[in-house]
Write a protein that holds these residues in place. Structure first.
Motif, mmCIF file in Angstrom:
data_model
loop_
_atom_site.group_PDB
_atom_site.id
_atom_site.type_symbol
_atom_site.label_atom_id
_atom_site.label_comp_id
_atom_site.label_asym_id
_atom_site.label_seq_id
_atom_site.Cartn_x
_atom_site.Cartn_y
_atom_site.Cartn_z
ATOM 1 N N VAL A 264 0.813 -1.218 0.000
ATOM 2 C CA VAL A 264 0.000 0.000 0.000
ATOM 3 C C VAL A 264 0.851 1.274 0.000
ATOM 4 O O VAL A 264 0.588 2.185 -0.791
ATOM 5 C CB VAL A 264 -0.979 -0.030 1.193
ATOM 6 C CG1 VAL A 264 -1.667 1.323 1.372
ATOM 7 C CG2 VAL A 264 -2.015 -1.123 0.993
ATOM 8 N N VAL B 258 0.452 4.306 -2.575
ATOM 9 C CA VAL B 258 -0.199 5.525 -2.116
ATOM 10 C C VAL B 258 0.657 6.757 -2.399
ATOM 11 O O VAL B 258 0.144 7.813 -2.791
ATOM 12 C CB VAL B 258 -0.521 5.408 -0.606
ATOM 13 C CG1 VAL B 258 -0.948 6.761 -0.034
ATOM 14 C CG2 VAL B 258 -1.595 4.367 -0.378
ATOM 15 N N CYS C 225 -8.739 8.704 -2.088
ATOM 16 C CA CYS C 225 -9.196 7.754 -1.067
ATOM 17 C C CYS C 225 -9.940 6.579 -1.699
ATOM 18 O O CYS C 225 -9.757 5.421 -1.296
ATOM 19 C CB CYS C 225 -10.096 8.463 -0.056
ATOM 20 S SG CYS C 225 -9.226 9.688 0.963
ATOM 21 N N SER C 226 -10.798 6.885 -2.699
ATOM 22 C CA SER C 226 -11.535 5.808 -3.371
ATOM 23 C C SER C 226 -10.576 4.875 -4.087
ATOM 24 O O SER C 226 -10.746 3.648 -4.066
ATOM 25 C CB SER C 226 -12.543 6.400 -4.356
ATOM 26 O OG SER C 226 -13.467 7.231 -3.693
ATOM 27 N N THR C 227 -9.569 5.470 -4.733
ATOM 28 C CA THR C 227 -8.604 4.644 -5.450
ATOM 29 C C THR C 227 -7.839 3.742 -4.492
ATOM 30 O O THR C 227 -7.621 2.552 -4.757
ATOM 31 C CB THR C 227 -7.624 5.544 -6.228
ATOM 32 O OG1 THR C 227 -8.370 6.399 -7.100
ATOM 33 C CG2 THR C 227 -6.656 4.702 -7.051
ATOM 34 N N VAL C 228 -7.440 4.333 -3.353
ATOM 35 C CA VAL C 228 -6.720 3.522 -2.365
ATOM 36 C C VAL C 228 -7.621 2.408 -1.837
ATOM 37 O O VAL C 228 -7.192 1.253 -1.696
ATOM 38 C CB VAL C 228 -6.227 4.415 -1.207
ATOM 39 C CG1 VAL C 228 -5.656 3.563 -0.082
ATOM 40 C CG2 VAL C 228 -5.170 5.400 -1.715
ATOM 41 N N PHE C 229 -8.883 2.761 -1.563
ATOM 42 C CA PHE C 229 -9.812 1.747 -1.056
ATOM 43 C C PHE C 229 -10.007 0.627 -2.074
ATOM 44 O O PHE C 229 -9.953 -0.562 -1.735
ATOM 45 C CB PHE C 229 -11.148 2.408 -0.710
ATOM 46 C CG PHE C 229 -12.216 1.441 -0.322
ATOM 47 C CD1 PHE C 229 -13.201 1.072 -1.225
ATOM 48 C CD2 PHE C 229 -12.228 0.868 0.944
ATOM 49 C CE1 PHE C 229 -14.178 0.170 -0.874
ATOM 50 C CE2 PHE C 229 -13.200 -0.044 1.307
ATOM 51 C CZ PHE C 229 -14.186 -0.394 0.388
ATOM 52 N N LEU C 230 -10.273 1.015 -3.337
ATOM 53 C CA LEU C 230 -10.474 -0.001 -4.372
ATOM 54 C C LEU C 230 -9.216 -0.831 -4.575
ATOM 55 O O LEU C 230 -9.287 -2.039 -4.828
ATOM 56 C CB LEU C 230 -10.886 0.669 -5.688
ATOM 57 C CG LEU C 230 -12.265 1.343 -5.698
ATOM 58 C CD1 LEU C 230 -12.500 2.050 -7.019
ATOM 59 C CD2 LEU C 230 -13.356 0.311 -5.445
ATOM 60 N N TRP D 124 -11.131 12.774 -2.459
ATOM 61 C CA TRP D 124 -12.094 11.664 -2.544
ATOM 62 C C TRP D 124 -11.651 10.633 -3.577
ATOM 63 O O TRP D 124 -11.754 9.432 -3.347
ATOM 64 C CB TRP D 124 -13.462 12.228 -2.915
ATOM 65 C CG TRP D 124 -14.542 11.200 -2.920
ATOM 66 C CD1 TRP D 124 -15.311 10.784 -1.886
ATOM 67 C CD2 TRP D 124 -14.966 10.442 -4.058
ATOM 68 N NE1 TRP D 124 -16.187 9.817 -2.280
ATOM 69 C CE2 TRP D 124 -16.000 9.570 -3.622
ATOM 70 C CE3 TRP D 124 -14.586 10.397 -5.399
ATOM 71 C CZ2 TRP D 124 -16.651 8.687 -4.470
ATOM 72 C CZ3 TRP D 124 -15.227 9.511 -6.256
ATOM 73 C CH2 TRP D 124 -16.251 8.677 -5.794
ATOM 74 N N VAL E 276 -6.976 -1.487 -2.277
ATOM 75 C CA VAL E 276 -6.863 -2.415 -1.155
ATOM 76 C C VAL E 276 -7.827 -3.578 -1.328
ATOM 77 O O VAL E 276 -7.472 -4.751 -1.113
ATOM 78 C CB VAL E 276 -7.133 -1.671 0.175
ATOM 79 C CG1 VAL E 276 -7.228 -2.660 1.332
ATOM 80 C CG2 VAL E 276 -6.017 -0.654 0.446
ATOM 81 N N VAL E 277 -9.073 -3.260 -1.757
ATOM 82 C CA VAL E 277 -10.057 -4.332 -1.986
ATOM 83 C C VAL E 277 -9.569 -5.279 -3.068
ATOM 84 O O VAL E 277 -9.669 -6.507 -2.950
ATOM 85 C CB VAL E 277 -11.424 -3.721 -2.340
ATOM 86 C CG1 VAL E 277 -12.402 -4.821 -2.793
ATOM 87 C CG2 VAL E 277 -11.996 -2.965 -1.162
#
Length: 827
Positions: A12, A16, A304-309, A301, A311-312
């Motif tokens: 990550v 990031v 953050c969305s890119t990082v979340f996706l 946003w 990670v998923v």
């Protein structure tokens, strides 16, 4: 720390940090774009205002020239005689000025000033006070008198209305043709034509202009006083000297200049409208900061969305590529530790996990082979190779659980060889053992595929056939519908026992006694079912051996009745005990016989007439319905041809058809042959099919029915309303007639629900272009009601009961060529 966390901790940050750098660059680019967009918007709006003002000013200058060059205006300026000038020409001139004002509503007044500044003529449409007629001392006239050009323009407050207006003046220089040579004369100044135009359009544009959310435009004069603003309370205010100096120092341009106004940081741009007016565009810097903040929020946003996706996606990828294979291997290890030596490891990859999975499967396979050998020694009979008592109990327990979940039935057959002890005593135990092995082979061969319960670890009949010990065997039948199914298996066993056993030089005849218990009727656990099957087996021995008995006497009688009735029905076919009865179909409108329904009856020598609802289900279960149905078609066709040849009737004959006939017979070929052999037209044959039968047939069967219908054969839907057919299915079926079940007709005159159902069925038939027949008509009132509802045909005891051929022949002969009204009726 789990594997997920370790991988994410490494991956990550590496992803990031570049995302943050890209986000900052994107934010900076978006902020610059927002500033450029605001600047472009301000430039566009201000350019529109400037262009509009310039257009109005140019039009006013052109009109001033047009008005000044008018012949009446020139003549008035040259006339010096006061009486002629003011009495004769002035009214016409003012009328001309008024017409100009009406043509251009923005113009407030038109004046003619003499060279000394005296207002000689003035026209307005709106009554305005004339503040002064002598304008020689006004700043406007003083600048005008010194103007040497063709058209003078000035924006100034008009003394008459004190409103900011655009004044366009045109000097009128003319040659007096009466006193001078027109070719060599010098034009003399005769006065000035002044057109005053209101600047309301400019105020409207300033009020309507909006830059961003809070940005706006305003107009100031040379002194910095605000003359046009969207907020009327600010009109007349003067810009601070530092701001005014900065505005005049930067000049005009498209670049936004930072400044401060009324304790607010702003960005402004300027455009000059003319020598007297300056257009200023104002955009609060706070609005740009807010836009930048929104852009920053969007970028954050997105990051953050890119990082979340990411990670998923990483978690999913790790779960699919690493964690799931590891879990499968761990699960396989647990299964092996719990006794399952054939675990399923669905690893098709060729990486290290796949190779490890293959190794586990190979190891498990070797362990499974060893387990099978050990289990066979523990759970199988060493003599016959069949499962022993322990395995039989396990299998039965499994079957009981399965039957309980599925709410189904199962049967236990307890089998014992008759007189087996005599074989052992007379021929020795070695021959007895051979007899037991041969018995096991025969039982294995007689059990069909549908008798087998398919357990997870076996695919053969060993799972339902077991040797309990001595000469006792047990057979487990899962998913039986009832006692008849178990009885069929028992009969097959008894049948093979009629063949002698050839054991070396010895030919041995041995019967078998079979006891049957059913789940859940006779018990719900292993011990009860086996115990009661054993009790029923002893009952079979008491009944003379070599037979089978059910534990329950009621089941025993029912099974015997079913089997007995099936055997008697087979003999009835061979002995021609079946016959056809006929019942006429009456045309509701005329009372004429238009059809005859063939009804099957069984005239048993012992019981007499057996109703079809008692033997037709047995015929369908056993497959006897196929030869019976074909015989009915041929017999009905033949009889109709006999009656037709005798001139008794030209009606059609209808025959009931089973779903089994539709699915397992070539019904189209049989129908064609019946028609050909008896010289009948296709329209003289009608096939009646029940709703229940239609729900079971396949699409290709519907195609066969449609082919027969296209040839002319009528397809009738019998007992309509008692099944489960839908209107959409009704549209797709190739039917030509609906038959209303007698259960609705019986009570339709006293039960509104039945009456409504009958009316609905008749309405459906009419809407779909189908004929209709009502069964069970027993009273004239019923017949009259059905005829009134539009029913085409009637059938019932009111007209005639079902009759055998001889009686129906007499009936047809007596009714030949007679058409009775339905209301009269006849029996």
């Amino acid at each position: 720390m789990r594997l997920h966390a370790k991988v994410l901790l490494v991956v990550v940050p590496l992803a990031v940090i570049p995302l943050l750098i890209l986000g900052w660059l994107a934010y900076d680019q978006l902020r610059s774009t927002a500033i450029e967009r605001s600047s472009s918007q301000m430039t566009t709006i201000m350019a529109q205002v400037v262009r509009s003002f310039q257009v109005h000013q140019d039009v006013a200058k052109a009109n001033a020239k047009l008005f000044a060059d008018a012949s009446l205006m020139r003549a008035y300026a040259l006339t010096e005689d006061e009486e002629e000038r003011y009495v004769l020409m002035l009214p016409s001139l003012l009328k001309l000025f008024s017409s100009y004002l009406r043509a251009y509503p923005d113009y407030t007044e038109i004046r003619f000033l003499l060279p000394d500044g005296y207002e000689d003529a003035r026209a307005t449409l709106v009554p305005l006070p004339n503040a002064t007629e002598e304008e020689g001392d006004t700043p406007f006239f003083q600048e005008l008198s010194g103007f040497k050009g063709e058209t003078y323009v000035q924006v100034t407050p008009v003394p008459d209305s004190h409103s900011m207006s655009l004044q366009v003046a045109r000097p009128i220089r003319l040659i007096d043709l009466t006193t001078q040579d027109p070719l060599n004369g010098t034009p003399a100044l005769r006065g000035y034509l002044v057109v005053t135009m209101g600047l309301g359009f400019l105020q409207d544009q300033v009020s309507a202009s909006r830059i961003g959310e809070n940005g706006h435009t305003l107009v100031v004069d040379k002194t910095g006083r605000i003359v046009f603003h969207r907020d009327s309370s600010r009109l007349g205010q003067e810009l601070p000297s530092p701001l005014l100096n900065k505005i005049f120092s930067i000049g005009t341009g498209e670049q936004l200049i930072p400044a401060s106004f009324q304790n607010e940081d702003i960005l402004l741009a300027t455009r000059r409208l003319n020598e007297d007016l300056l257009l200023i565009g104002v955009l609060p810097e706070e609005e740009l900061l807010a836009e930048s903040q929104r852009l920053g929020d969007i970028v954050v946003w997105i990051i953050c969305s890119t990082v979340f996706l990411m990670v998923v996606a990483l978690l999913m990828a790790m779960n699919f590529l690493m964690v799931r294979p590891l879990r499968q291997l761990m699960g396989a290890i647990r299964e092996i530790s719990h006794g399952n030596l054939a675990p399923k490891i669905a690893l098709s990859t060729k990486d290290e996990f796949g190779l490890l999975g293959l190794s586990f499967q190979e190891m498990a396979g070797n362990l499974e082979k060893s387990r099978i050998k050990i289990e066979r020694l523990a759970y199988h009979d060493s003599l016959t190779g069949l499962p022993n008592r322990f395995r039989a109990h396990e299998n039965l327990r499994h079957m009981i659980a399965l039957a309980s979940r599925e709410s189904s039935k199962m049967a236990v057959l307890f089998l014992d060889l008759d007189n087996f002890k005599r074989v052992n005593d007379t021929l020795g135990h070695q021959v007895g053992d051979e007899l037991l092995k041969e018995m096991a082979n025969r039982l294995t061969s007689v059990l069909r595929a549908e008798d087998v319960v398919q357990l997870e670890h076996s695919e053969n009949t060993d799972d339902i056939l077991a040797r309990l010990g001595g000469d006792e065997f047990i057979i487990l039948l899962p998913r039986v519908k009832g006692s008849p199914d178990a009885a069929k298996v028992a009969l097959r066993i008894l049948e093979i026992m009629t063949v002698p056993f050839q054991l070396g030089e010895n030919e041995i005849y041995s019967g078998s006694s079979i006891g049957i218990s059913l789940f859940p009727d006779d018990g719900t656990d292993v011990d009860d079912l086996i115990k009661r099957a054993d009790a029923a087996m002893y009952q079979a021995k008491e009944q003379g051996r070599n037979n089978f008995q059910f534990y329950s006497a009621s089941y025993n009688r029912a099974a015997f009745e079913h089997i007995s009735l099936e055997g008697r029905l087979r003999r009835a076919i061979e002995n021609d005990e079946l016959e056809l009865y006929y019942q006429p179909l009456i045309q509701a409108r005329t009372g004429k016989i238009v059809g005859l329904e063939a009804l099957l009856r069984w005239n048993d020598p012992l019981e007499g007439i057996i109703p079809p609802d008692k033997f037709i289900p047995i015929a369908e279960d056993s497959g006897l319905i196929l030869p019976i149905g074909e015989w009915v078609l041929r017999e009905a066709g033949y009889q109709l041809s006999v009656w037709q040849a005798a001139g008794f009737t030209d009606a059609c004959v209808s025959v009931n058809v089973s779903a089994i006939q539709l699915q397992r017979q070539n019904l189209g070929a049989i129908v064609s042959k019946v028609l050909k052999d008896n010289g009948l037209k296709p329209a003289q044959l009608e096939l009646e099919i029940t709703e229940t039968a239609l729900m079971k047939i396949k699409s290709e069967v519907i195609s066969d029915l449609d082919a027969m219908r296209q040839k002319g054969v009528t397809i009738s839907l019998d007992d309509f309303g008692t099944g489960y057919s839908s209107l959409s299915l009704l549209q797709e079926l190739p039917i030509g007639k609906l038959k209303i079940d007698k259960s609705f007709v019986r009570d339709m005159l006293v039960d509104p629900k039945d009456a409504a159902l009958v009316s609905a069925v008749l309405f459906i038939a009419k809407s779909l272009g189908l004929r209709s027949t009502a069964e069970g008509v027993e009273t004239p009132e019923q017949a009259a009601h059905l005829a009134g509802e539009g029913c085409d045909q009637l059938q019932g005891y009111l007209f005639c009961r079902p009759l055998p051929v001889a009686d129906m022949t007499r009936f047809l002969k007596s009714r030949k060529a007679i058409g009775l009204p339905v209301s009269e009726g006849y029996r």
